[in-house]
Design a protein around this motif. Structure first.
Motif, PDB file in Angstrom:
ATOM      1  N   SER A 197       2.062  -8.241  22.567  1.00 46.66           N
ATOM      2  CA  SER A 197       0.623  -8.053  21.591  1.00 46.66           C
ATOM      3  C   SER A 197      -0.234  -9.091  22.216  1.00 46.66           C
ATOM      4  CB  SER A 197       1.022  -8.137  20.279  1.00 46.66           C
ATOM      5  OG  SER A 197       2.225  -7.495  19.595  1.00 46.66           O
ATOM      6  N   VAL A 198      -1.435  -8.659  22.118  1.00 45.59           N
ATOM      7  CA  VAL A 198      -2.495  -9.541  22.473  1.00 45.59           C
ATOM      8  C   VAL A 198      -3.698  -9.536  21.339  1.00 45.59           C
ATOM      9  CG1 VAL A 198      -4.072  -9.683  24.634  1.00 45.59           C
ATOM     10  CG2 VAL A 198      -2.088  -8.395  24.814  1.00 45.59           C
ATOM     11  N   ARG A 199      -4.251 -10.797  21.389  1.00 48.79           N
ATOM     12  CA  ARG A 199      -5.490 -11.101  20.606  1.00 48.79           C
ATOM     13  C   ARG A 199      -6.569 -11.404  21.702  1.00 48.79           C
ATOM     14  NH1 ARG A 199      -6.571 -14.799  15.198  1.00 48.79           N
ATOM     15  NH2 ARG A 199      -8.605 -15.306  15.815  1.00 48.79           N
ATOM     16  N   HIS A 254     -24.211   0.045   7.815  1.00 47.09           N
ATOM     17  CA  HIS A 254     -23.739   0.002   6.573  1.00 47.09           C
ATOM     18  C   HIS A 254     -22.969  -1.387   6.263  1.00 47.09           C
ATOM     19  CE1 HIS A 254     -21.777   1.332   2.695  1.00 47.09           C
ATOM     20  NE2 HIS A 254     -20.785   0.815   3.174  1.00 47.09           N
ATOM     21  N   PHE A 255     -22.294  -1.970   7.229  1.00 46.59           N
ATOM     22  CA  PHE A 255     -21.857  -3.512   6.877  1.00 46.59           C
ATOM     23  C   PHE A 255     -22.506  -4.526   7.452  1.00 46.59           C
ATOM     24  CE2 PHE A 255     -18.525  -0.196   7.647  1.00 46.59           C
ATOM     25  CZ  PHE A 255     -17.799  -0.320   6.466  1.00 46.59           C
ATOM     26  N   PRO A 256     -22.771  -5.750   6.822  1.00 47.27           N
ATOM     27  CA  PRO A 256     -23.456  -6.680   7.191  1.00 47.27           C
ATOM     28  C   PRO A 256     -23.190  -7.300   8.517  1.00 47.27           C
ATOM     29  CG  PRO A 256     -21.762  -7.357   5.445  1.00 47.27           C
ATOM     30  CD  PRO A 256     -21.823  -5.884   5.528  1.00 47.27           C
ATOM     31  N   ARG A 257     -23.872  -7.875   9.219  1.00 45.43           N
ATOM     32  CA  ARG A 257     -23.766  -8.493  10.621  1.00 45.43           C
ATOM     33  C   ARG A 257     -22.879  -9.689  10.464  1.00 45.43           C
ATOM     34  NH1 ARG A 257     -25.674  -7.603  15.451  1.00 45.43           N
ATOM     35  NH2 ARG A 257     -27.099  -6.299  14.574  1.00 45.43           N
ATOM     36  N   THR A 258     -21.983 -10.072  11.207  1.00 48.03           N
ATOM     37  CA  THR A 258     -21.004 -11.090  11.437  1.00 48.03           C
ATOM     38  C   THR A 258     -20.729 -11.578  12.877  1.00 48.03           C
ATOM     39  OG1 THR A 258     -18.903  -9.825  11.751  1.00 48.03           O
ATOM     40  CG2 THR A 258     -19.644  -9.952   9.498  1.00 48.03           C
ATOM     41  N   PRO A 259     -20.362 -12.773  13.057  1.00 46.05           N
ATOM     42  CA  PRO A 259     -19.885 -13.332  14.467  1.00 46.05           C
ATOM     43  C   PRO A 259     -18.862 -12.076  14.903  1.00 46.05           C
ATOM     44  CG  PRO A 259     -19.739 -15.046  13.089  1.00 46.05           C
ATOM     45  CD  PRO A 259     -19.761 -13.757  11.949  1.00 46.05           C
ATOM     46  N   PRO A 260     -18.823 -11.940  16.303  1.00 39.89           N
ATOM     47  CA  PRO A 260     -17.724 -10.623  16.722  1.00 39.89           C
ATOM     48  C   PRO A 260     -16.372 -10.965  16.163  1.00 39.89           C
ATOM     49  CG  PRO A 260     -19.311 -11.555  18.506  1.00 39.89           C
ATOM     50  CD  PRO A 260     -19.531 -12.622  17.274  1.00 39.89           C
ATOM     51  N   MET A 261     -15.967 -10.104  15.620  1.00 42.27           N
ATOM     52  CA  MET A 261     -14.328  -9.893  15.214  1.00 42.27           C
ATOM     53  C   MET A 261     -13.485  -9.949  16.272  1.00 42.27           C
ATOM     54  SD  MET A 261     -14.073 -10.130  11.757  1.00 42.27           S
ATOM     55  CE  MET A 261     -12.375  -9.491  11.543  1.00 42.27           C
ATOM     56  N   PRO A 262     -12.414 -10.899  16.343  1.00 41.34           N
ATOM     57  CA  PRO A 262     -11.339 -10.551  17.125  1.00 41.34           C
ATOM     58  C   PRO A 262     -11.085  -9.028  17.308  1.00 41.34           C
ATOM     59  CG  PRO A 262     -10.810 -12.503  15.574  1.00 41.34           C
ATOM     60  CD  PRO A 262     -11.862 -11.646  15.102  1.00 41.34           C
ATOM     61  N   LEU A 263     -10.121  -8.913  18.512  1.00 39.44           N
ATOM     62  CA  LEU A 263      -9.908  -7.526  18.758  1.00 39.44           C
ATOM     63  C   LEU A 263      -8.158  -7.615  18.835  1.00 39.44           C
ATOM     64  CD1 LEU A 263     -10.480  -4.533  20.017  1.00 39.44           C
ATOM     65  CD2 LEU A 263     -10.843  -5.836  22.107  1.00 39.44           C
ATOM     66  N   ARG A 299     -18.721   2.069  23.335  1.00 37.11           N
ATOM     67  CA  ARG A 299     -19.449   2.575  22.359  1.00 37.11           C
ATOM     68  C   ARG A 299     -19.267   1.855  20.917  1.00 37.11           C
ATOM     69  NH1 ARG A 299     -21.112   8.770  23.528  1.00 37.11           N
ATOM     70  NH2 ARG A 299     -20.624   8.650  25.976  1.00 37.11           N
ATOM     71  N   LEU A 300     -18.138   1.678  20.719  1.00 35.45           N
ATOM     72  CA  LEU A 300     -17.718   1.039  19.340  1.00 35.45           C
ATOM     73  C   LEU A 300     -17.678  -0.466  19.187  1.00 35.45           C
ATOM     74  CD1 LEU A 300     -14.151   2.898  18.922  1.00 35.45           C
ATOM     75  CD2 LEU A 300     -16.325   3.477  17.764  1.00 35.45           C
ATOM     76  N   TYR A 301     -18.344  -0.899  20.409  1.00 35.28           N
ATOM     77  CA  TYR A 301     -18.464  -2.621  20.105  1.00 35.28           C
ATOM     78  C   TYR A 301     -19.318  -3.093  18.906  1.00 35.28           C
ATOM     79  CZ  TYR A 301     -19.518  -7.505  20.920  1.00 35.28           C
ATOM     80  OH  TYR A 301     -19.471  -8.902  20.663  1.00 35.28           O
ATOM     81  N   PRO A 302     -20.184  -2.551  18.595  1.00 34.27           N
ATOM     82  CA  PRO A 302     -20.934  -3.069  17.650  1.00 34.27           C
ATOM     83  C   PRO A 302     -20.373  -3.085  16.172  1.00 34.27           C
ATOM     84  CG  PRO A 302     -22.382  -1.514  19.016  1.00 34.27           C
ATOM     85  CD  PRO A 302     -21.137  -1.261  19.479  1.00 34.27           C
ATOM     86  N   LEU A 303     -19.280  -2.290  16.141  1.00 30.28           N
ATOM     87  CA  LEU A 303     -18.569  -2.443  14.882  1.00 30.28           C
ATOM     88  C   LEU A 303     -17.871  -3.947  14.641  1.00 30.28           C
ATOM     89  CD1 LEU A 303     -16.722   0.786  14.904  1.00 30.28           C
ATOM     90  CD2 LEU A 303     -18.692   0.299  13.365  1.00 30.28           C
ATOM     91  N   ARG A 304     -17.526  -4.512  16.048  1.00 32.23           N
ATOM     92  CA  ARG A 304     -16.907  -5.804  15.892  1.00 32.23           C
ATOM     93  C   ARG A 304     -18.095  -7.016  15.464  1.00 32.23           C
ATOM     94  NH1 ARG A 304     -14.481  -7.550  21.570  1.00 32.23           N
ATOM     95  NH2 ARG A 304     -13.878  -9.296  20.011  1.00 32.23           N
ATOM     96  N   GLU A 305     -19.329  -6.576  15.402  1.00 34.70           N
ATOM     97  CA  GLU A 305     -20.283  -7.341  14.805  1.00 34.70           C
ATOM     98  C   GLU A 305     -20.607  -7.024  13.571  1.00 34.70           C
ATOM     99  OE1 GLU A 305     -23.470  -7.663  18.024  1.00 34.70           O
ATOM    100  OE2 GLU A 305     -22.514  -8.845  19.032  1.00 34.70           O
TER     101      GLU A 305
END
Length: 276
Positions: free
Chosen positions: A272-274, A13-22, A162-168
């Motif tokens: 807190s951690v990034r 559903h969402f376009p691909r991006t570089p991995p988002m921070p966490l 399993r949720l990692y693809p959402l970061r991309e």
């Protein structure tokens, strides 16, 4: 279990991006939602350097359930799940939209047999008290994911992978809890003294930080075996489990940048951690 590549192909559903921070955010007192202090300044500073997300998936220490649930309503309510605070705190409204599409994609990644869509919960203070500093306009869609409180630490760590693809796909994933969280030992006479912590709180915070840096999963996943300091710092795992989701989502090459890394009131850590 499906590979990350297979999972990524399912997230469309969402376009691909570089991995988002966490982000793992030590949310501390609900009063951080309305007070001005160094911790909320730290949240805002991080927001300045974040890519604009398509949506947010938040795992909060304050939604504990049997099974895993995802908020799927288009307009989640602001839940004031706190008691005994000033009236101004209960006036806070965080009207971020929901994202049924994100909820459905997360459910698919977790598999429909694991996660159920929820139309009743909303955003609890583990979410809105920190997100209002990251995105004060409340214009980024938010989905909350619950914590299945009766499952082992390893379950949460493996589920997060399993949720990692959402970061991309431009999704910012936020774990909201506290590394050290023992409310029964809070020293209310020193509640505003930044840096004040009992010896066991310092020890536990430092050892958890070191375990993150060293990717020492044995320590992090088996916290209950780590002795007195950990038992005092994590008397119940609700505020600790969000960190395990972040560790499951973290990739080997990613580093951990800590901020707000202070003890407070003797028995709380705002660490807190990034990760990126």
């Amino acid at each position: 279990m499906r590979s990350l590549q297979d999972l990524a192909s399912a997230s469309t559903h969402f376009p691909r991006t570089p991995p988002m921070p966490l982000l793992f955010l030590g949310h501390g007192s609900p009063m951080n939602a309305i007070e001005e202090n160094e911790f909320v300044v730290g949240f805002r500073r991080q927001a300045q350097n974040l890519p604009r997300p398509h949506a947010i998936l938040c795992i909060s220490a304050h939604w504990l359930t049997n099974g895993t649930h995802l908020t799927a309503m288009p307009a989640p309510r602001t839940i004031h799940d706190v008691y005994g605070f000033p009236p101004t705190l209960y006036e806070v409204n965080y009207p971020a939209p929901g994202s049924p599409a994100l909820a459905a994609e997360a459910q698919q990644l977790l598999s429909p047999s694991i996660a159920q869509l929820d139309m009743h919960w909303g955003l609890d203070h583990g979410a809105w008290s920190v997100l209002k500093h990251l995105f004060p306009a409340a214009d980024v869609p938010v989905v909350q994911m619950s914590i299945d409180y009766h499952r082992a630490p390893s379950h949460h760590y493996e589920l997060a992978k399993r949720l990692y693809p959402l970061r991309e796909r431009g999704i910012l994933i936020v774990g909201s809890g506290n590394l050290v969280h023992n409310l029964s030992k809070v020293d209310f006479s020193r509640v505003n003294e930044v840096g004040y912590g009992y010896d066991w709180a310092h020890e536990a915070r430092n050892r958890i930080n070191n375990a993150m840096d060293d990717e020492d999963l044995d320590t992090l996943l088996h916290y209950e075996r780590q002795g007195h300091a950990f038992r005092m710092a994590i008397p119940t795992p609700d505020h600790y489990f969000p960190l395990l989701y972040c560790m499951g989502l973290k990739q080997k090459h990613e580093s951990a940048f800590r901020f707000n890394d202070q003890l407070l009131a003797g028995s709380l850590s705002m660490t807190s951690v990034r990760f990126n």
